[in-house]
Design an enzyme around this catalytic site. Structure first.
Site, PDB file in Angstrom:
ATOM      1  N   SER A   1       0.880  -1.167   0.000  1.00 35.87           N
ATOM      2  CA  SER A   1       0.000   0.000   0.000  1.00 35.87           C
ATOM      3  C   SER A   1       0.915   1.213   0.000  1.00 35.87           C
ATOM      4  CB  SER A   1      -0.890  -0.033   1.234  1.00 35.87           C
ATOM      5  OG  SER A   1      -1.897   0.943   1.107  1.00 35.87           O
ATOM      6  N   GLU A   2       0.755   2.088  -1.000  1.00 38.57           N
ATOM      7  CA  GLU A   2       1.795   3.099  -1.232  1.00 38.57           C
ATOM      8  C   GLU A   2       1.868   4.187  -0.166  1.00 38.57           C
ATOM      9  OE1 GLU A   2      -0.736   2.439  -3.316  1.00 38.57           O
ATOM     10  OE2 GLU A   2      -1.585   4.266  -4.191  1.00 38.57           O
ATOM     11  N   ASN A   3       0.920   4.208   0.765  1.00 37.14           N
ATOM     12  CA  ASN A   3       1.064   5.138   1.884  1.00 37.14           C
ATOM     13  C   ASN A   3       2.048   4.619   2.932  1.00 37.14           C
ATOM     14  OD1 ASN A   3      -1.022   3.173   2.276  1.00 37.14           O
ATOM     15  ND2 ASN A   3      -1.643   4.241   4.125  1.00 37.14           N
TER      16      ASN A   3
END
Lengths: 237, 218
Positions: free
Chosen positions: B45-47
């Site tokens: 998840s790119e966060n």
């Protein structure tokens, strides 16, 4: 050890003035510096340029500053969940610079690494590339075009961590780290608010995310709301 | 014709053991529900998370633990958190093996448009431009035609681009296609009950049909 603590949030932001550029940590409403944003609202500082992945929601996060018309320009990757933002953008009251999320994070990071610019492939061939220098590199055997993107120069970075010590060393919790680390290292003056402020020696030096050298002021925040934007759950089976 | 879950189910078959996978918002998120038993993958998840788990049980939501769609999630044993710059570092450095995302349009040379409709509210590209610019393996999950009945598989995109020459495969409610390096959508599979003729009619870009086109297995 150098002591970075300030008494409270008002002392922390005492020299933030109109027309300044601020990095503001958080992803959506996760890991935002709630106390610092509230203090900026209270103080009424205007014409701010905010570098922040998102713009909060109508009644929380940077949305509070937007409602008060304190923001002149937003530099963000995604500004979806905010009706007041939409209104101000469409009416031309608010300038908006949309930046790919990785480029945004890396431009913060570059500032903290002392690098004036970076090359990234994000946005090549799109409107993001308009007016930008580009260059081809062969890297790992692949020739590709990259865009030159400049490090951000922010007067202040406002970040939020889970724990911090009086020397400014920071530890983040879960995905609330997000942009807070890159912005903490990237600000000219970095102010950190933490849920728990401890004495030096209490944090294990092996498990510190951001070294205190990057932090100029630190204080323990009060009354965290930590609002959830999308509450998704599954049923016990 | 496939529903959204059907599209997700078919895409799940493209996920191989040992892959690190980034799932976009919408249909791609559903892919996680259909990854076969015995296939070990790690969701990015790119966060700032590797090892994304399912939604939490009611009452166990944590405001500090969300995915890139801002939904509350959980972690799995072996999960790791990191900052946004490193998250896109691993994407740019091609450590993520597969990116699955939605699209408004895909062109026959693999261009993708999925972030902006001129004249309408612009919400931003988020991480999509970074992902499509760097990923080796991009699968698009989308409807074959838009709400007005117009094809989303085009000779050229009409909407502002997210990335160029990057889409490798497309799974729609009608078909599985890949984008050939020299251009063109090659039809690989038909959805159950869908004819080649129906796919032809729904595809505005160059469609390449070679031999018998099998019905997809889901």
């Amino acid at each position: 050890m150098i002591n970075k603590t300030v008494k409270n949030v008002d002392e922390a932001i005492a020299d933030i003035q109109d027309n300044m550029t601020l990095m503001v940590g958080g992803f959506g409403l996760c890991g935002i510096p709630e106390n610092l944003i509230a203090a900026l609202v209270k103080k009424g500082i205007k014409n701010l340029t905010c570098i922040s992945n998102n713009a909060g929601v109508d009644d929380f996060g940077l949305g509070l500053l937007l409602q008060n018309k304190q923001i002149k320009k937003m530099i963000s990757s995604y500004v979806g969940e905010n009706a007041e933002f939409e209104r101000q953008m469409l009416s031309g009251e608010l300038e908006v610079d949309l930046v790919p999320q990785g480029t945004l994070a890396t431009r913060c990071m570059a500032a903290g690494y002392g690098m004036p610019a970076i090359y990234t492939p994000a946005g090549v061939g799109t409107e993001v590339a308009i007016g930008k220098e580009s260059r081809k590199f062969t890297f790992n055997g692949i020739e590709k075009e990259y865009l030159l993107e400049y490090a951000f120069e922010a007067d202040f970075a406002l970040v939020k961590a889970w724990k911090g010590d009086t020397a400014g060393n920071l530890v983040f919790r879960q995905t609330a780290m997000n942009f807070n680390h890159a912005m903490a290292i990237g600000g000219k003056i970095t102010i950190a608010e933490v849920e728990e402020l401890v004495e030096v020696g209490e944090l294990d030096p092996n498990f510190i995310h951001t070294p205190g050298i990057y932090i100029h002021r630190i204080f323990q925040g009060q009354q965290y709301e930590k609002r959830i934007e999308q509450r998704t759950t599954r049923k016990m089976s | 014709m496939l529903d959204k879950n059907g599209i997700a189910k078919r895409i799940a078959r493209e996920v191989k053991d040992g892959y690190y996978v980034n799932l976009g918002i919408g249909i791609p998120t559903l892919v996680a529900n259909y990854i076969p038993e015995g296939i070990n993958v790690v969701l990015q998840s790119e966060n700032g998370l590797l090892g994304m788990g399912p939604f939490p049980f009611e009452g166990e939501e944590d405001a500090d633990l969300i995915n890139a769609g801002k939904q509350t999630i959980t972690t799995l044993p072996g999960s790791v958190f990191f900052d946004s710059a490193l998250s896109f570092g691993m994407i740019r450095a091609r450590k993520v093996n597969l990116t699955i995302l939605g699209a408004m349009e895909v062109s026959e040379n693999g261009d993708i448009a999925n972030w902006k409709i001129p004249g309408k509210m612009v919400k931003g590209m988020g991480g999509a431009m970074d992902l499509v610019a760097s990923a080796d393996n991009i699968i698009v999950a989308m409807q074959h035609v838009n709400k007005a009945g117009e094809s989303k598989l085009l000779p050229n995109c009409t909407l502002p681009l997210t990335g160029i020459k990057c889409v490798k495969k497309i799974v729609t409610e009608l078909a599985v296609l890949n984008v050939l390096p020299q251009g063109g959508f090659r039809l690989l599979e038909r959805a159950p009950g869908i004819s080649v003729e129906q796919i032809k009619n729904a595809t505005a870009g160059k469609l390449i049909i070679e031999g018998e086109i099998p019905e997809m297995e889901i």
